[in-house]
Design an enzyme around this catalytic site. Structure first.
Site, PDB file in Angstrom:
ATOM      1  N   HIS A   6      92.469  82.116   8.554  1.00  0.00           N
ATOM      2  CA  HIS A   6      91.012  82.257   8.399  1.00  0.00           C
ATOM      3  C   HIS A   6      90.392  80.989   7.818  1.00  0.00           C
ATOM      4  CE1 HIS A   6      87.210  84.447   7.372  1.00  0.00           C
ATOM      5  NE2 HIS A   6      87.188  83.541   6.415  1.00  0.00           N
ATOM      6  N   GLU A   7      90.912  80.544   6.695  1.00  0.00           N
ATOM      7  CA  GLU A   7      90.312  79.375   6.039  1.00  0.00           C
ATOM      8  C   GLU A   7      90.456  78.122   6.905  1.00  0.00           C
ATOM      9  OE1 GLU A   7      88.353  79.579   3.610  1.00  0.00           O
ATOM     10  OE2 GLU A   7      88.792  81.678   3.192  1.00  0.00           O
ATOM     11  N   HIS A  62      87.537  77.687   9.120  1.00  0.00           N
ATOM     12  CA  HIS A  62      86.442  76.937   8.486  1.00  0.00           C
ATOM     13  C   HIS A  62      86.724  75.436   8.551  1.00  0.00           C
ATOM     14  CE1 HIS A  62      84.190  80.303   6.922  1.00  0.00           C
ATOM     15  NE2 HIS A  62      85.184  80.744   6.177  1.00  0.00           N
ATOM     16  N   HIS A  72      85.908  74.020  11.828  1.00  0.00           N
ATOM     17  CA  HIS A  72      84.457  73.930  11.985  1.00  0.00           C
ATOM     18  C   HIS A  72      83.943  72.619  11.379  1.00  0.00           C
ATOM     19  CE1 HIS A  72      80.584  76.649  11.990  1.00  0.00           C
ATOM     20  NE2 HIS A  72      80.487  75.631  12.808  1.00  0.00           N
TER      21      HIS A  72
END
Length: 674
Positions: free
Chosen positions: A463-464, A467, A470
């Site tokens: 998940h992280e 980021h 991104h």
């Protein structure tokens, strides 16, 4: 010695030179940075030439570089390594930063000049930047009269002080609430590695006890699923849910109530009905009504499913002679049901989830297969703490993309939870390439032992890193639009999508190997995990919605009221009225430790996770329909969405990828709510 923050770093990609930066450098750098920034603003407002895009808007984007470098280093330290010196500086500098921001966005000459800039002939990204600056000036109070501006500055300064107080008290109370144990028998159910980590944590904290179970930020604590001793489970659960509620110097309740009241007043000053209306205005959700409508659809089926799960758990507990089923029993018996009915023991999978393999052969491998990027650890580059590691990221053509820093282990100076920070944000205007950080809170193993992750920790790592991608893939001109600088109810979307690769057959086969034997997961394990995916989803959705509705209740308060006198009673009433039974399913965050909304930028925005998940579930369906882990799919996701930052309407980026607006159906099916 010279202050390394006052000039651009000469290290690769502008990585801050942490070998040269000291805590003592920060305050002088802040002072110099703010002075230089204001001088640059005066140069803009005193420019005798007519206001144009380059001499006003682009000049604003170029201004404040010393301050920006200092804020990046400092804000990262506040989250990741908040020493006593950093916390003392935070108390001093936070209100000064707030006042500095107000002095710029409430400058009438600057506001007049921004409004005078013509949008004629601007390219799409520049026109969007002009509109965004105008909007930000108005939301900061630039259109208020002098009295209104003065009150706005007072409110912002006080809110800044209170946010710092909340964060620091929570960190102190979380450390103070860690559960001390002296008899290893009380740890029955934990793995030998867990026991060793608890012993190491006690030693590191200087505890008088032999073992220390430290707390992570949300209500659920990982050990609750494993501890056989019911009384220890109770004590650990109560330690978690009482943070900030205890009648001591670290109580956060009055702070939280005052923050909510002041936010309501600030919203009214700007013409909004409440803080939620103010917060939602610059999100992708169109109105507060749209948010409430979505939540109203989700609560009844989530509560229904959680109730059905509770029935199974009570039956399982009764077989052990437990007839007064309590919240601290939930995780323990949920895992028992998962083992009995689905033949999945998530705790038993930890030997297959060793940190190095998860990173290199899982997280990085999936990114390489999708996007063609490669990772080289740079042992010649130094992070902000000895635990921090640095990787250089290169594109498929060999060109450098940026740096990725990983900070994976818990410590008493680190906030709970997991997050991504940017030390350098990508910008073509400033010729900056990205430097991004992932933080997790994995228990540090004993010296020489492997770090074995829980199933949830592996999900969090993927998940992280979503980021991080991104931020790394950002390809915008203006720093205001860079990477994850998108609305809160969109920012979680790319990271949630990246979770899907953890259970991809190819990716899992590559990283999920026994740390001692190298053997892959037993045959059929992934299919069993997928089959069991809906088990516990009622609880997870209900506890998430409980926190979301609690956030909403605090920020729907009308202005003009004194702070809530009894926050605990307010919390209970808000949850009951929203249809959530907190005695059965406590919210994922309670008021006392809801850092997301009081000190983390998610005020009236915790709904963002499920709002983003609508896009996420639909995108996972798109990946699946188009063949999954393929370069062309990764390239489409990168070019049409991840690279855009906020340089275009985020929902338009989604439409460009998907060919239509998002469909709610995949989310309802994923969570068993259809």
């Amino acid at each position: 010695m010279s202050n390394a923050l006052l000039s651009p770093s000469t290290l690769p990609y502008g990585l801050p030179d942490f070998t040269a930066i000291t805590t003592a450098d920060l305050l002088p750098a802040f002072t110099t940075g703010m002075e230089e920034h204001l001088a640059e603003i005066r140069a803009i407002t005193s420019n005798p030439e007519p206001a144009g895009f380059e001499n006003t808007i682009a000049a604003l984007e170029r201004s404040g570089q010393v301050l920006a470098r200092t804020v990046a280093v400092f804000s990262n330290a506040v989250m990741s390594h908040a020493t006593d010196e950093i916390q003392a500086l935070e108390q001093e500098i936070s209100p000064r930063l707030s006042a500095h921001q107000d002095s710029i966005y409430q400058d009438p000459a600057l506001f007049e000049r921004v409004n005078a800039v013509s949008g004629e002939g601007l390219d799409e990204e520049s026109a969007r930047l002009l509109a965004e600056y105008r909007r930000r000036f108005v939301r900061a109070g630039a259109a208020l009269d002098d009295a209104g501006k003065a009150r706005m500055r007072e409110l912002n300064t006080r809110l800044s002080e209170l946010g710092t107080t909340f964060s620091q008290r929570l960190l102190a109370d979380t450390n103070d609430s860690a559960l001390e144990l002296n008899d290893e028998v009380e740890l029955d159910g934990l793995s030998p590695d867990d026991v060793a980590a608890a012993a190491a944590a006690a030693q590191a904290a200087g505890s008088g006890a032999k073992y220390l179970l430290t707390l992570i930020l949300p209500t659920p604590q990982p050990a609750l699923a494993k501890l056989k001793n019911r009384d220890v489970r109770r004590r650990l659960f109560e330690a978690s849910v009482h943070r900030g509620f205890r009648d001591n110097e670290n109580s956060t309740l009055a702070v939280a109530a005052e923050i909510a009241a002041l936010r309501a007043e600030r919203a009214a000053l700007l013409g909004y009905e409440n803080h939620a209306a103010y917060a939602v205005e610059d999100q992708t959700a169109p109105t507060t009504g749209a948010v409430e409508g979505m939540l109203a659809k989700l609560v009844p089926p989530a509560v229904r499913n959680a109730g059905a799960e509770a029935g199974k758990l009570r039956a399982a507990a009764a077989r052990d002679g437990i007839y007064d089923f309590q919240p601290w029993d939930w995780a323990y018996y949920s895992e028992q049901v998962r083992r009995d009915e689905y033949a999945v023991d998530l705790e038993a999978l930890r030997p297959w989830f060793e940190l190095e393999r998860v990173l290199h052969d899982g997280v990085f491998y999936a990114a390489n297969r999708l996007y063609g990027i490669t990772f080289t650890e740079r042992n010649d580059l130094t992070g902000y703490h000895p635990d921090v590691r640095v990787w250089e990221v290169r594109d498929e053509d060999g060109n450098g993309l940026g740096l990725f820093l990983g900070d994976y282990f818990t410590r008493d100076t680190k906030s709970g939870g997991a997050w991504m920070n940017e030390l350098v944000s990508q910008s073509r205007l400033l010729d900056h390439q990205p430097v991004v950080v992932n933080n997790l809170n994995i228990s540090k193993p004993a010296e020489g032992e492997p770090a074995l992750l829980t199933f949830d920790e592996v999900v969090t790592a993927f998940h992280e890193f979503g980021h991080a991608l991104h931020g790394l893939f950002s390809k915008v001109r203006y720093p205001l639009f860079s990477g994850t600088a998108v609305p809160r109810d969109f920012v979680e979307y790319p990271s949630q999508v990246n979770e899907m690769w953890m259970l991809d057959d190819e990716v899992a086969a590559n990283f999920a190997r026994h740390y001692q034997t190298g053997e892959p997961l037993p045959a059929g394990t992934l299919e069993k995990i997928r089959n069991a995916s809906l088990w516990g989803e009622g609880f997870r959705t209900a506890e998430y919605l409980g926190a979301t509705l609690l956030d909403w209740a605090w920020h729907m308060l009308p202005p003009g009221q004194d702070p809530v006198a009894d926050p605990e009673a307010f919390e209970h009433k808000a949850l009951i009225e929203a249809g959530i039974e907190p005695a059965l399913v406590p919210p994922r965050y309670r008021t006392g430790y809801f850092k997301h909304i009081y000190a983390g930028g998610y005020s009236a925005g915790y709904y963002s996770y499920i709002w983003s998940e609508v896009l996420d579930a639909d995108t996972v369906q798109w990946f699946t329909e188009n063949g999954g882990l393929k370069r062309e799919n990764g390239e489409a996701f990168r070019s049409k969405l991840l690279s855009k930052g906020y340089s275009e309407d985020p929902l338009q980026s989604f439409r460009n990828l998907r060919g239509r607006d998002a469909d709610l159906t995949p989310l309802l099916e994923r969570r068993g709510l259809s």
